[in-house]
Design an enzyme around this catalytic site. Structure first.
Site, PDB file in Angstrom:
ATOM      1  N   GLN A 182       0.867  -1.190   0.000  1.00 30.06           N
ATOM      2  CA  GLN A 182       0.000   0.000   0.000  1.00 30.06           C
ATOM      3  C   GLN A 182       0.898   1.233   0.000  1.00 30.06           C
ATOM      4  O   GLN A 182       1.559   1.526   0.998  1.00 30.06           O
ATOM      5  CB  GLN A 182      -0.908  -0.009   1.240  1.00 30.06           C
ATOM      6  N   VAL A 217      -0.072   4.459  -0.625  1.00 30.21           N
ATOM      7  CA  VAL A 217      -0.727   5.649  -0.055  1.00 30.21           C
ATOM      8  C   VAL A 217      -1.552   5.186   1.155  1.00 30.21           C
ATOM      9  O   VAL A 217      -2.503   4.418   0.993  1.00 30.21           O
ATOM     10  CB  VAL A 217      -1.635   6.342  -1.092  1.00 30.21           C
ATOM     11  N   HIS A 219      -8.053   2.899  -0.171  1.00 29.26           N
ATOM     12  CA  HIS A 219      -8.535   3.128  -1.535  1.00 29.26           C
ATOM     13  C   HIS A 219      -8.853   1.794  -2.197  1.00 29.26           C
ATOM     14  O   HIS A 219      -8.069   0.854  -2.122  1.00 29.26           O
ATOM     15  CB  HIS A 219      -7.532   3.922  -2.382  1.00 29.26           C
ATOM     16  N   HIS A 239      -9.221  -0.054  -5.589  1.00 26.40           N
ATOM     17  CA  HIS A 239      -8.894   0.024  -7.014  1.00 26.40           C
ATOM     18  C   HIS A 239     -10.026  -0.611  -7.815  1.00 26.40           C
ATOM     19  O   HIS A 239     -10.419  -1.757  -7.521  1.00 26.40           O
ATOM     20  CB  HIS A 239      -7.628  -0.778  -7.339  1.00 26.40           C
TER      21      HIS A 239
END
Ligand code: DGP
Length: 135
Positions: free
Chosen positions: A90, A92, A96, A98
């Site tokens: 990961q 960031v 999130h 994708h």
């Protein structure tokens, strides 16, 4: 504010936003696996899936579902790959999802995941440990 996704949400950094709700923002990934690759993120700075509050589970995955439908409808993808890195791989540390448009023959081979084999008795042991943790 150091988190790049928080800055995108705050509109301090540019991004191609495709969906914007009270709880969730979705925007194009700048390093797409395929064109139209979208990241679906909670507005709140939540690092990983295990920290996601119950109240945001439905909004986040409802948005991911909408984006998965949109890549088929708008981009002509046959399907999608929906995935999330948590801590490992990961890059960031703001949760999130994708959503990657997929079409047969696009050349993506399951992210080159290595596969292992269970020894005899191991499936039962692994399942029992997981069942215990899941209560
Ligand atoms: P992951 O490696 O699973 O944490 O994915 C992070 C993704 O974020 C990666 O595919 C590239 C994307 N990304 C990184 N920085 C930016 C940015 O500034 N803007 C956008 N739109 N995407 C970014």
């Amino acid at each position: 504010m150091t988190c790049i996704f928080c800055r995108i949400i705050a509109e301090d950094e540019p991004a191609e936003v495709v969906l914007d709700t009270d709880d969730v923002v979705a925007f194009l990934d700048t390093r797409p696996v395929f064109k139209g690759h979208v990241l679906v993120v909670p507005r709140d700075h939540i690092p990983t899936l295990t920290e996601l509050p119950d109240a945001l589970v439905a909004p986040l995955f409802t948005a991911a579902r909408s984006v998965a439908a949109a890549v088929r409808e708008a981009l002509g993808a046959q399907g999608s790959f929906v995935a999330m890195n948590n801590v490992v791989s990961q890059s960031v540390p703001h949760l999130h999802v994708h959503v990657v448009p997929r079409t047969k023959g696009d050349g993506l081979r399951g992210f080159f995941w290595p596969r292992v084999r269970y020894a005899v008795g191991e499936p039962e042991e692994y399942a029992a440990r997981l069942r215990a943790a899941l209560g």
